[in-house]
Design an enzyme around this catalytic site. Structure first.
Site, PDB file in Angstrom:
ATOM      1  N   SER A  54      -9.701   7.533  20.057  1.00 47.32           N
ATOM      2  CA  SER A  54     -10.902   7.490  19.072  1.00 47.32           C
ATOM      3  C   SER A  54     -10.008   6.086  18.161  1.00 47.32           C
ATOM      4  CB  SER A  54     -11.043   8.537  18.488  1.00 47.32           C
ATOM      5  OG  SER A  54     -12.389   8.276  19.355  1.00 47.32           O
ATOM      6  N   VAL A 105     -16.897  -4.159  28.492  1.00 46.17           N
ATOM      7  CA  VAL A 105     -16.586  -3.489  27.995  1.00 46.17           C
ATOM      8  C   VAL A 105     -15.012  -3.194  27.842  1.00 46.17           C
ATOM      9  CG1 VAL A 105     -16.826  -1.072  26.539  1.00 46.17           C
ATOM     10  CG2 VAL A 105     -18.828  -1.622  27.034  1.00 46.17           C
ATOM     11  N   ASP A 131     -20.294   4.710  14.499  1.00 47.36           N
ATOM     12  CA  ASP A 131     -19.901   6.184  14.493  1.00 47.36           C
ATOM     13  C   ASP A 131     -20.412   7.238  13.837  1.00 47.36           C
ATOM     14  OD1 ASP A 131     -16.877   7.947  14.254  1.00 47.36           O
ATOM     15  OD2 ASP A 131     -16.456   6.445  15.677  1.00 47.36           O
ATOM     16  N   PRO A 165     -12.189   4.708  -1.845  1.00 46.28           N
ATOM     17  CA  PRO A 165     -11.592   3.519  -2.996  1.00 46.28           C
ATOM     18  C   PRO A 165     -10.966   2.320  -1.844  1.00 46.28           C
ATOM     19  CG  PRO A 165     -10.947   5.559  -4.021  1.00 46.28           C
ATOM     20  CD  PRO A 165     -11.799   5.678  -2.379  1.00 46.28           C
ATOM     21  N   ASP A 166     -10.758   3.143  -1.517  1.00 45.82           N
ATOM     22  CA  ASP A 166      -9.978   1.822  -0.013  1.00 45.82           C
ATOM     23  C   ASP A 166     -11.016   0.996   0.966  1.00 45.82           C
ATOM     24  OD1 ASP A 166      -7.522   0.789   0.115  1.00 45.82           O
ATOM     25  OD2 ASP A 166      -6.285   2.299   1.711  1.00 45.82           O
ATOM     26  N   TYR A 191     -17.719   0.186  32.097  1.00 44.51           N
ATOM     27  CA  TYR A 191     -18.434  -0.734  32.044  1.00 44.51           C
ATOM     28  C   TYR A 191     -17.589  -1.916  32.463  1.00 44.51           C
ATOM     29  CZ  TYR A 191     -22.761   2.570  30.570  1.00 44.51           C
ATOM     30  OH  TYR A 191     -23.619   3.817  30.767  1.00 44.51           O
ATOM     31  N   ASP A 214      -8.208  -1.629  29.990  1.00 46.78           N
ATOM     32  CA  ASP A 214      -7.808  -2.975  29.657  1.00 46.78           C
ATOM     33  C   ASP A 214      -6.379  -3.056  29.229  1.00 46.78           C
ATOM     34  OD1 ASP A 214      -9.956  -5.149  30.480  1.00 46.78           O
ATOM     35  OD2 ASP A 214     -10.854  -3.557  29.474  1.00 46.78           O
ATOM     36  N   ASN A 249      -9.635  11.233  25.698  1.00 43.50           N
ATOM     37  CA  ASN A 249      -8.930  12.367  25.531  1.00 43.50           C
ATOM     38  C   ASN A 249      -8.730  13.231  26.208  1.00 43.50           C
ATOM     39  OD1 ASN A 249      -8.216  11.137  23.058  1.00 43.50           O
ATOM     40  ND2 ASN A 249      -9.657  12.370  22.125  1.00 43.50           N
ATOM     41  N   ASP A 256       1.117  -1.014  -0.003  1.00 44.64           N
ATOM     42  CA  ASP A 256       0.051  -0.046  -0.372  1.00 44.64           C
ATOM     43  C   ASP A 256       1.032   0.698  -0.178  1.00 44.64           C
ATOM     44  OD1 ASP A 256      -3.088  -1.531   0.837  1.00 44.64           O
ATOM     45  OD2 ASP A 256      -1.238  -2.149   1.319  1.00 44.64           O
ATOM     46  N   ASN A 284      -3.516  -3.373  -2.213  1.00 49.82           N
ATOM     47  CA  ASN A 284      -3.921  -3.177  -3.054  1.00 49.82           C
ATOM     48  C   ASN A 284      -2.832  -1.515  -3.787  1.00 49.82           C
ATOM     49  OD1 ASN A 284      -4.410  -0.851  -1.500  1.00 49.82           O
ATOM     50  ND2 ASN A 284      -6.621  -0.669  -2.033  1.00 49.82           N
ATOM     51  N   HIS A 330     -14.911  11.215  11.135  1.00 55.86           N
ATOM     52  CA  HIS A 330     -13.827   9.988  11.866  1.00 55.86           C
ATOM     53  C   HIS A 330     -14.327   8.894  11.253  1.00 55.86           C
ATOM     54  CE1 HIS A 330     -14.436   8.836  16.449  1.00 55.86           C
ATOM     55  NE2 HIS A 330     -13.239   9.723  16.373  1.00 55.86           N
TER      56      HIS A 330
END
Length: 647
Positions: free
Chosen positions: A563, A516, A376, A384-385, A513, A539, A501, A342, A423, A409
């Site tokens: 994110s 999660v 999101d 294209p990707d 939670y 985690d 952030n 790539d 590709n 985002h």
């Protein structure tokens, strides 16, 4: 139904488009800063603001550099093939039609009397005309021309000139005027999501925006010093200790070698001295510390069985920088790295090699049967990707419309997971074959409600998602959202969320939670990103600084934040479920914890959780029938830690 009971009140979930940036990563961090794995400390408010302001500038620069690199590659691709005039015109027009940021292209050739043809609309600007003349003069001499980023009353733009090669297109050139509105978009995006301005500020939600600690303006240093053009950095040595020094021992080393900078890269340390030469540093460490190895800090290093150093040669907006970055672990198997072709991979995607993705691809490249839902702002479905990498999704915000991205985002998050690999275009995702389910739960301001997020979680679960990525959050714990989380968890979905952030220990939701899997962000030095939230609910950590990925308009941008860290972990979860479909969601989470590379304080800590994810270790554990599961806590006992470290 329990998960659809009254929501009570609707708390806004603002996207934590969690970004701080290390454009080109090697030029943004400092050795020996507080906040390193050995000396964690949250930046003071004025320092935090300075770092975020620098991050904003650097992400803009990185995005501009990506635009330049991608446009240059596309011009070069057209010129690399011999083609009749009619076919060449078709290719140029197709390029303009597909990439709307390319405003104008001039084709200069030697085919007949009319050897200059224009495509698109040229800005009515004396400055642009001057740039075109300079580009023509340069390309006529066989030189590449690049104006850098310019600005007029229509916004940011650049002028680019690419000459044909000497073999079959000599005398040809393509000169383009490229609109760089993406830089403006990244600037707006970063100011909100780095909390340099209160956000959300539109007034449509009753939430408390997180304001920055200060608005003080401080000078921004341009970044890390580079060595000269020798084979290794002067006055530096790379050391791998038999047992890593503690803080007191490290302070002693600093004093004894007159240390200027200390940098940790995985299990390896780089020491720079004010006064000692490389040879003196090597002698010192061999004599006093008996390390596994000590050597010069090479610009180009050959891998061996004990460790892996990847040469990272990157072109930034300001020129060419070269740096080394160790892989996340010493080599644990004989798997050879798979390096994709790539266009932007080798120069900009430091993040994949840092978590051993290249060797992990030998174990699994993913499977189309394991779907990752990205909740999101939507996804550019025809990027294209990303073409062929999405399945049917939903627009929760407007159910009569497709889940297209009107912010940027979500497309960026999706590309980190599943941008088409190998590709020859753009960037590579972590997964070759796992597909994205776009679920638009956030509106064009980048914010949404607990209801829309909860509904999106339930819809994704009911429609076959095996992993859900939530790069969003706030500090209000909404029971309705938690009910939706429990619903997905009870249906064997792995739920991954970004921690936030704001550089705070205050728990953010949904990441906090218990069902999660919460993710913090690291930079290219293997340190906690200065913006990353922290706490005992974390985690693991994953790369989140200046991550290159897909962006609306068929473009690419460098964004930073938790994110960007979260989709690295979601992609790994999908790879694990592809490698071993029998794994439950709890087993997948246990594997990611127990195979993570320990950073910071030994064992689980509030900044990195169990450490930074390690793709090859996790996939090897998942593929092993007798892989120990539900052993997360035991794996961090001292003897187990040392055994894993030096196996």
């Amino acid at each position: 139904m329990r998960h659809r009971r009254s929501i009570g009140w609707i708390a806004a979930i603002a996207v934590m488009a969690f970004l701080i940036t290390a454009v080109p990563f090697f030029a943004t961090q400092y050795f020996g800063r507080a906040g390193s794995p050995l000396q964690e400390a949250a930046p003071a408010p004025h320092e935090e603001h300075r770092l975020k302001t620098a991050a904003l500038r650097q992400d803009m620069d990185a995005t501009a550099a990506l635009c330049y690199r991608e446009c240059s590659a596309k011009f070069g691709k057209i010129l690399s093939r011999t083609a009749p005039s009619a076919e060449r015109k078709e290719h140029i027009q197709a390029l303009l039609d597909e990439h709307h940021h390319m405003e104008f292209i001039r084709w200069i050739h030697q085919d007949g009397s009319n050897n200059r043809q224009d495509f698109g609309k040229l800005r009515d600007s004396t400055a642009v005309q001057r740039q075109l003349e300079q580009a023509e003069s340069a390309t006529a001499k066989g030189q590449i021309y690049h104006s850098g980023t310019l600005k007029d009353d229509q916004g940011y733009y650049m002028v680019l000139g690419i000459p044909g090669n000497k073999d079959n297109t000599a005398g040809e050139s393509l000169i383009g005027v490229v609109r760089q509105h993406i830089v403006n978009e990244v600037e707006r995006h970063q100011r909100r999501n780095l909390r340099l301005v209160p956000y959300p500020s539109e007034g449509r939600y009753r939430t408390k925006s997180v304001a920055p600690g200060t608005t003080e303006e401080n000078p921004v240093n341009s970044g890390e010093e580079n060595g000269d053009a020798s084979h290794y950095y002067e006055k530096e040595a790379v050391v791998k200790f038999a047992v890593n020094p503690d803080e007191m021992q490290l302070a002693r080393i600093r004093q004894e070698i007159d240390a200027k900078e200390v940098r940790r890269l995985g299990y390896t340390f780089v020491f720079r001295s004010h006064s000692l030469s490389t040879e003196q540093l090597i002698h010192y460490f061999n004599e006093k510390w008996q390390p596994e190895y000590v050597e010069p800090h090479y610009l180009y290093v050959t891998n061996n069985k004990m460790f892996s150093l990847n040469k990272m040669k990157q072109k930034s907006w300001f020129g060419e920088w070269t740096s080394n970055n160790t892989s996340s672990n010493e080599q644990t198997s004989d798997l050879k790295p798979i390096i994709p072709n790539d266009a932007l991979y080798s120069d900009y995607q430091w993040n994949l090699s840092s978590i051993e993705t290249e060797r992990g691809w030998n174990v699994s490249k993913g499977s189309g049967d394991v779907i990752v839902a990205v909740l999101d702002t939507g996804v550019q479905l025809d990027h294209p990707d990303l073409q062929g990498k999405t399945v049917e999704g939903i627009n929760i915000v407007n159910k009569t419309a497709p889940p297209d991205d009107d912010v940027g985002h979500g497309t960026h998050v999706a590309g980190i997971i599943s941008a088409t690999v190998n590709n020859g275009e753009g960037v590579a995702g972590l997964s070759w074959f796992n597909n994205i389910m776009p679920v638009k739960v956030l509106d064009d301001s980048g914010a949404g409600t607990t209801y829309s997020v909860a509904e999106g979680i339930i819809w994704a679960t009911d429609n076959g998602a095996k992993v859900i990525n939530l790069s969003l959050g706030n500090y209000a714990s909404a029971q309705f959202l938690h009910d939706a989380i429990r619903y997905a968890y009870d249906n064997d979905v792995v739920i991954v969320a970004a921690s936030g952030n704001d550089n705070t220990e205050r728990p953010g939701y949904p990441a906090a939670y218990p069902e999660v899997f919460a993710v913090a962000a690291t930079d290219a030095n293997g340190r906690r990103a200065s913006f990353s939230n922290y706490g005992d609910y974390i985690d693991v950590a994953a790369p989140g600084a200046s991550i290159a990925s897909t962006y609306p308009g068929g473009q690419y941008a460098a964004l930073s934040g938790t994110s960007m860290a979260s989709p690295h972990v979601s992609a790994l979860a999908a790879l694990l479920r592809s490698a071993n479909p029998a794994l439950t969601n709890t087993e997948v989470m246990d594997i990611m914890r127990s195979t993570a590379m320990d950073l910071g304080t030994r064992g689980k800590d509030i900044y990195y959780g169990y450490g930074q994810i390690d793709v090859v270790r996790a996939l090897e554990a998942a593929a092993e029938p007798s892989a120990p599961l539900h052993q997360t806590q035991a794996s961090w006992q001292p003897l187990a830690w040392l055994k894993r470290l030096f196996r």
